[in-house]
Design an enzyme around this catalytic site. Structure first.
Site, PDB file in Angstrom:
ATOM      1  N   HIS A   1     -10.111 -39.202 -19.075  1.00  0.00           N
ATOM      2  CA  HIS A   1      -9.014 -38.163 -18.479  1.00  0.00           C
ATOM      3  C   HIS A   1      -7.765 -39.010 -18.241  1.00  0.00           C
ATOM      4  O   HIS A   1      -6.640 -38.709 -18.602  1.00  0.00           O
ATOM      5  CB  HIS A   1      -9.368 -37.320 -17.345  1.00  0.00           C
ATOM      6  CG  HIS A   1     -10.435 -36.263 -17.756  1.00  0.00           C
ATOM      7  ND1 HIS A   1     -11.577 -36.386 -18.346  1.00  0.00           N
ATOM      8  CD2 HIS A   1     -10.091 -34.946 -17.424  1.00  0.00           C
ATOM      9  CE1 HIS A   1     -11.904 -35.204 -18.533  1.00  0.00           C
ATOM     10  NE2 HIS A   1     -11.329 -34.097 -18.083  1.00  0.00           N
TER      11      HIS A   1
ATOM     12  N   GLU B   1     -14.844   4.058  -0.068  1.00  0.00           N
ATOM     13  CA  GLU B   1     -14.412   4.489  -1.333  1.00  0.00           C
ATOM     14  C   GLU B   1     -12.861   5.004  -1.239  1.00  0.00           C
ATOM     15  O   GLU B   1     -11.870   4.692  -1.762  1.00  0.00           O
ATOM     16  CB  GLU B   1     -15.297   4.888  -2.190  1.00  0.00           C
ATOM     17  CG  GLU B   1     -14.794   5.459  -3.708  1.00  0.00           C
ATOM     18  CD  GLU B   1     -15.826   6.411  -4.373  1.00  0.00           C
ATOM     19  OE1 GLU B   1     -15.701   6.468  -5.470  1.00  0.00           O
ATOM     20  OE2 GLU B   1     -16.422   7.053  -3.799  1.00  0.00           O
ATOM     21  N   HIS B   2     -12.918   6.231  -0.588  1.00  0.00           N
ATOM     22  CA  HIS B   2     -11.887   6.813  -0.239  1.00  0.00           C
ATOM     23  C   HIS B   2     -11.693   6.801   1.170  1.00  0.00           C
ATOM     24  O   HIS B   2     -12.479   7.016   2.066  1.00  0.00           O
ATOM     25  CB  HIS B   2     -12.126   8.577  -0.569  1.00  0.00           C
ATOM     26  CG  HIS B   2     -12.621   8.585  -2.252  1.00  0.00           C
ATOM     27  ND1 HIS B   2     -13.735   8.836  -2.667  1.00  0.00           N
ATOM     28  CD2 HIS B   2     -11.796   8.814  -3.134  1.00  0.00           C
ATOM     29  CE1 HIS B   2     -14.041   8.949  -3.745  1.00  0.00           C
ATOM     30  NE2 HIS B   2     -12.819   8.928  -4.515  1.00  0.00           N
TER      31      HIS B   2
ATOM     32  N   GLN C   1     -16.408  16.281  -0.563  1.00  0.00           N
ATOM     33  CA  GLN C   1     -16.952  14.837  -1.089  1.00  0.00           C
ATOM     34  C   GLN C   1     -18.388  15.231  -1.114  1.00  0.00           C
ATOM     35  O   GLN C   1     -19.214  14.776  -1.949  1.00  0.00           O
ATOM     36  CB  GLN C   1     -16.731  14.030   0.041  1.00  0.00           C
ATOM     37  CG  GLN C   1     -17.288  12.442  -0.428  1.00  0.00           C
ATOM     38  CD  GLN C   1     -16.207  11.899  -1.385  1.00  0.00           C
ATOM     39  OE1 GLN C   1     -15.288  12.227  -1.575  1.00  0.00           O
ATOM     40  NE2 GLN C   1     -17.186  11.484  -2.349  1.00  0.00           N
TER      41      GLN C   1
ATOM     42  N   ASP D   1      -8.237  12.334  -7.517  1.00  0.00           N
ATOM     43  CA  ASP D   1      -9.239  12.478  -8.223  1.00  0.00           C
ATOM     44  C   ASP D   1      -8.864  12.991  -9.747  1.00  0.00           C
ATOM     45  O   ASP D   1      -9.200  12.522 -10.868  1.00  0.00           O
ATOM     46  CB  ASP D   1     -10.415  13.568  -7.841  1.00  0.00           C
ATOM     47  CG  ASP D   1     -11.366  12.748  -7.229  1.00  0.00           C
ATOM     48  OD1 ASP D   1     -11.425  11.617  -6.864  1.00  0.00           O
ATOM     49  OD2 ASP D   1     -12.121  13.578  -6.406  1.00  0.00           O
TER      50      ASP D   1
ATOM     51  N   HIS E   1     -20.357  16.453  -4.482  1.00  0.00           N
ATOM     52  CA  HIS E   1     -20.873  15.664  -5.593  1.00  0.00           C
ATOM     53  C   HIS E   1     -22.359  15.562  -5.895  1.00  0.00           C
ATOM     54  O   HIS E   1     -22.742  15.818  -7.009  1.00  0.00           O
ATOM     55  CB  HIS E   1     -20.210  14.141  -5.387  1.00  0.00           C
ATOM     56  CG  HIS E   1     -18.827  13.781  -5.781  1.00  0.00           C
ATOM     57  ND1 HIS E   1     -18.325  13.906  -6.936  1.00  0.00           N
ATOM     58  CD2 HIS E   1     -17.898  13.921  -4.809  1.00  0.00           C
ATOM     59  CE1 HIS E   1     -17.136  13.673  -7.049  1.00  0.00           C
ATOM     60  NE2 HIS E   1     -16.594  13.656  -5.728  1.00  0.00           N
TER      61      HIS E   1
END
Length: 436
Positions: A425, A329-330, A261, A366, A264
């Site tokens: 209406h 996120e993960h 991770q 991924d 990145h």
């Protein structure tokens, strides 16, 4: 490099910093992005071509080669290994299988009272623009993740934009992936210029209804500023993982997944939460050893030092509570006991994508399992999950009312309409009641 700390002993500022991650500060480039957007809106292709002429120091793009040609796609296949092409085909198949399974019923009805049917149909958005990051790196997996769900639901026009390289070409792996995903309209433009072109259209690029895909701060800011002009998926920030490791988790797996991770970029966040002090200490020691040896070690070390953490909780309930607060996120739930992982899963409310068991690293999702890796970051998993077929379709309500139904529900509708002062209406219902 990473200090082992007890979660309950964190001071308030440290806890806030961990939860905040490295959130994008869009204000840093907001004014410059606004200028780019206005330039593209006014001058179209010329704004894009002038930018790249200045950026590369020479003319690499013209109006004639802004769109990727069929010949360039054919040449891309010659520059990509057969092994990668085969891997992308496997990924394509799995991504398509997963996203076809998401499709809702094409049409459904239910009877709310006798004589009144209500239901829904869904239809694809007419056109979408997918943004595939590039330039210095290749992201063929992202091309597949963005394009295949759109194709699965039947979007009639899928447009891809991706940054050109210094010679005016596009990454061959990205081009191959887009072709495998069925995208035939690809343009050599990146950053805020690409989002503006997709939103407003240029002489060469026709505008689209929606823009999806991750990108840097320039892309994120452009999406933020243009969300009133064109629909967007969401604004993604730096990538993140939270690993919830039980006592039987394999320490080496934890170490490698934290590093994966962190590689990145320097803004990525990698967090370990565990109830086991022994596991935490073993991971911290081993992490220090491994980081010295891995590729991209400087990036990994900076990411872990600034945004990484190893946290020990008193029990599993405290760990799960923190997971839901962090909304990663993960989320990896690492354990040999998958049944126990499922009991934890039932308590997880907030996560973008979940990876269960010692054998399931984030990297599998991924690239190859078929789930989508375009995910909410920065705590936005509290309100949504991954990119899916639902980002490319419209759900349309349908209703059918017969004479019995209007007799039953009409008077109630008239009462509500009159209470709101919308007397016409009410009249539109009364005229039908008078005919029954």
């Amino acid at each position: 490099m990473l200090e082992v700390r007890k979660l309950k002993e964190l001071d308030e500022d440290t806890r806030k910093r961990i939860l905040a991650r490295s959130a994008l500060n869009l204000e840093l480039v907001k004014d410059k992005v606004a200028e780019i957007i206005e330039d593209v809106r006014k001058r179209g292709d010329a704004a894009i071509l002038d930018f790249y002429r200045s950026f590369f120091g020479r003319e690499v793009l013209t109006q004639d080669n802004l769109r990727v040609s069929e010949e360039e796609v054919r040449e891309a296949y010659e520059k990509v290994s057969d092994e990668l092409i085969e891997a992308l085909k496997v990924a394509r198949k799995n991504i398509e299988t997963f996203h076809r399974s998401q499709l809702p019923r094409e049409i459904w009805f239910t009877e709310v009272v006798s004589g009144v049917l209500v239901g829904q149909v869904w239809r694809p958005i007419d056109s979408v623009g997918i943004y595939v990051p590039g330039g210095k790196a290749n992201y063929p997996s992202t091309a597949l993740m963005l394009a295949i769900p759109a194709r699965v639901v039947g979007v009639s026009r899928i447009v891809a934009t991706t940054p050109p390289r210094p010679d005016g070409s596009v990454s061959p792996p990205t081009l191959v992936a887009l072709d495998l995903a069925g995208v035939k309209e690809v343009y050599k433009v990146g950053g805020a210029h690409a989002i503006a072109a997709l939103a407003y259209g240029t002489q060469t690029i026709k505008k689209v209804r929606k823009v999806v895909g991750p990108g840097n701060i320039w892309v994120a800011t452009a999406k933020h500023l243009l969300r009133g002009v064109v629909d967007i998926d969401f604004i993604a920030g730096p990538s993140e993982v939270l690993i919830l490791a039980l006592e039987d988790a394999e320490p080496e797996y934890v170490v490698r997944d934290l590093i994966a991770q962190a590689e990145h970029d320097q803004l990525a966040s990698a967090i370990l939460v565990t109830t086991s002090p022994n596991l935490a200490k073993e991971v911290a020691t081993r992490l220090e050893e491994v980081v010295r040896e891995v590729p991209r070690s400087e990036i990994v070390r900076e990411s872990l030092s600034n945004y990484g953490s190893i946290l020990i909780t008193e029990d599993l309930d405290e760990a799960i509570e923190f997971v839901n607060e962090y909304a990663p996120e993960h989320l990896e739930i690492l354990t040999q006991d998958v049944s126990k992982a499922f009991s934890i899963l039932s308590k997880v409310r907030n996560a973008g994508s979940i990876f269960i068991g010692n054998g399931t690293p984030v990297a599998m999702g991924d690239y190859i399992t078929g789930t989508n890796h375009t995910l909410p970051t920065g705590g936005n998993a509290t309100t949504r999950g991954s990119l899916s077929v639902f980002d490319y379709i419209k759900i349309i309500d349908v209703q059918i009312v017969n004479e019995e139904g209007i007799k039953t529900l009409g008077p109630h509708a008239i009462t509500i309409a009159n209470s709101e002062g919308l007397y016409n209406h009410a009249e539109s219902i009364k005229v039908r009641l008078s005919k029954t």
